[in-house]
Write a protein that holds these residues in place. Structure first.
Motif, short mmCIF file in Angstrom:
data_model
loop_
_atom_site.label_atom_id
_atom_site.label_comp_id
_atom_site.label_asym_id
_atom_site.label_seq_id
_atom_site.Cartn_x
_atom_site.Cartn_y
_atom_site.Cartn_z
N PHE A 9 1.41 -62.31 16.77
CA PHE A 9 1.33 -63.45 17.75
C PHE A 9 1.48 -63.18 19.09
O PHE A 9 1.16 -63.85 20.09
N LEU A 10 1.72 -61.72 19.22
CA LEU A 10 1.60 -61.16 20.73
C LEU A 10 0.30 -61.51 21.26
O LEU A 10 -0.04 -61.55 22.59
N SER A 11 -0.84 -61.28 20.42
CA SER A 11 -2.18 -61.38 20.80
C SER A 11 -2.67 -62.76 20.59
O SER A 11 -3.91 -62.89 20.65
N PHE A 12 -1.80 -63.75 20.28
CA PHE A 12 -2.37 -64.97 20.00
C PHE A 12 -2.12 -66.00 21.11
O PHE A 12 -1.25 -66.04 21.78
N SER A 13 -3.34 -66.86 21.31
CA SER A 13 -3.21 -67.93 22.55
C SER A 13 -3.79 -69.13 22.30
O SER A 13 -4.25 -69.62 23.27
N LYS A 46 10.20 -63.00 24.07
CA LYS A 46 9.60 -63.07 25.43
C LYS A 46 8.22 -63.75 25.81
O LYS A 46 8.14 -64.57 26.43
N HIS A 47 7.29 -63.37 24.77
CA HIS A 47 5.92 -63.73 24.98
C HIS A 47 5.80 -65.21 24.74
O HIS A 47 5.22 -66.00 25.64
N LEU A 48 6.61 -65.63 23.69
CA LEU A 48 6.38 -67.08 23.25
C LEU A 48 6.95 -68.02 24.29
O LEU A 48 6.82 -68.96 24.41
N CYS A 49 8.24 -67.45 25.05
CA CYS A 49 9.23 -68.16 25.86
C CYS A 49 8.19 -68.51 26.99
O CYS A 49 8.37 -69.52 27.81
#
Length: 371
Positions: A9-13, A46-49
């Motif tokens: 999910f770090l590369s999911f947008s 952190k990314h999702l937030c």
């Protein structure tokens, strides 16, 4: 169930898509409510937030789970299964020596049923409650905080296969505990076990079947637990003395296949249709005849048939009655899991460990969050 959000999910947008955002919100709500456990890396949290458009409650849920990551990582070796959520991977199961990983896409959680508490399905409600007690004992043996979230349900005995399929189709997490109904080590499975195994679908891995290695739930009780039960149920003492005699004379394996509720007479042994099972009982009884079965008639044994089938007097074991499991559950609820574990024996230890690990893995949860 421990549910892990993959670092993919770090590369999911694509969270601008309402379906993805809804699925993530539904999933996070299950952790806030204490239905499951969330495992997430600090980087992904952190990314999702910052990029997933989460509400303040959603951000607080993810942050809390990230802070608990070390504790939840330490739990992994003690679990038999977990769920790994990725952005788009198809549903599949990866099996390893240490356990299984159920992979599902995030959109799996668009269905509200998919995040409800795990259903523990037994042939009746007592079987489900007993399975949960075994899970608590496993947690105690592993020094795990035994927080479980589940819905215990009875499947109506022979209709449990249909009940299981209904839960399976709903996408709800489910672990079914099923009696083998085996009359001897090499005997075939009973009709109920066969039916539910046939109903289980490999493309719906969120529903699992655990087949007991013994005849029924009652057969998972150790001799010491049966002895402890006699302290509050003195009417069990005569039946206990019979099964204790079997164990003392080297036939403790019989406790895994006896009908402990009704007992066993020789007319029932002679009427067993499966020849290897029938031979197993007869050969063991002949070997121990005179020590454990003074009431077995030698002439009947010689001909391998009961001469008075309507009034057989050759009693290998007496029954504890239909309420054996009910009274056992009441006793186990009164004592600590540590004491229960101390009362297990070589015959029952591995069974409790295996079943307990499975049920704990499917039902482990965290306390509800006040966010």
């Amino acid at each position: 169930m421990l549910i892990e959000l993959s670092d993919e999910f770090l590369s999911f947008s694509n969270f601008d898509d309402d379906s993805w955002a809804t699925a993530l919100d539904i999933l996070l709500s299950s952790f806030r409510e204490g239905s499951h456990l969330l495992l997430i890396s600090s980087a992904l949290a952190k990314h999702l937030c910052t990029s997933a458009g989460l509400s303040q409650r959603g951000k607080a849920t993810i942050t809390h789970a990230a802070n608990d990551r070390p504790e939840r990582l330490s739990l992994l070796p003690k679990l038999s299964v977990r769920v790994l959520v990725s952005p788009t991977s198809p549903t599949s199961v990866d099996s390893f020596q240490e356990g299984s990983v159920i992979r599902v896409p995030l959109t799996h959680f668009q269905h509200l049923a998919s995040v409800q508490k795990t259903t523990v399905l037994g042939e009746n409600i007592l079987d489900s409650e007993f399975a949960v007690l075994i899970a608590r004992s496993y947690a105690a043996s592993q020094r795990i905080r035994p927080l479980l979230a589940f819905e215990a349900r009875g499947g109506g005995g022979s209709t449990i296969d249909r009940e299981f399929d209904q839960v399976q189709q709903s996408r709800k997490l489910c672990i079914a505990i099923v009696d083998s109904d085996k009359q001897a080590p090499d005997a075939p499975l009973g009709n109920t076990a066969t039916a539910i195994l046939r109903m289980r679908s490999s493309d719906k891995p969120w529903a699992e079947v655990v087949l007991l290695a013994v005849r029924e739930s009652e057969n998972a009780l150790s001799l010491r637990l049966l002895s402890d039960l006699c302290e509050t149920e003195p009417n069990f003492r005569e039946a206990f003395s019979r099964v204790a005699n079997l164990c003392e004379n080297g036939f403790g394996e019989a406790l895994s296949y006896l009908d402990l509720k009704k007992g066993l007479r020789m007319d029932k042994v002679y009427s067993i249709e499966h020849s290897p099972a029938k031979d197993w009982w007869i050969s063991n009884i002949i070997e121990l005849s005179g020590r454990i079965t003074p009431l077995v008639h030698t002439d009947c044994m010689a001909e391998e048939r009961c001469k008075t089938p309507t009034a057989c007097e050759c009693q290998v074991a007496l029954g504890f009655g239909d309420n054996l499991l009910k009274h056992s559950i009441e006793m186990l609820n009164r004592q600590t899991a540590q004491r229960t574990n101390q009362a297990l024996c070589e015959r029952t230890h591995d069974l409790w460990s295996s079943v307990g690990k499975s049920v704990f893995s499917w039902c482990c949860a965290s306390p509800p969050l006040r966010t």
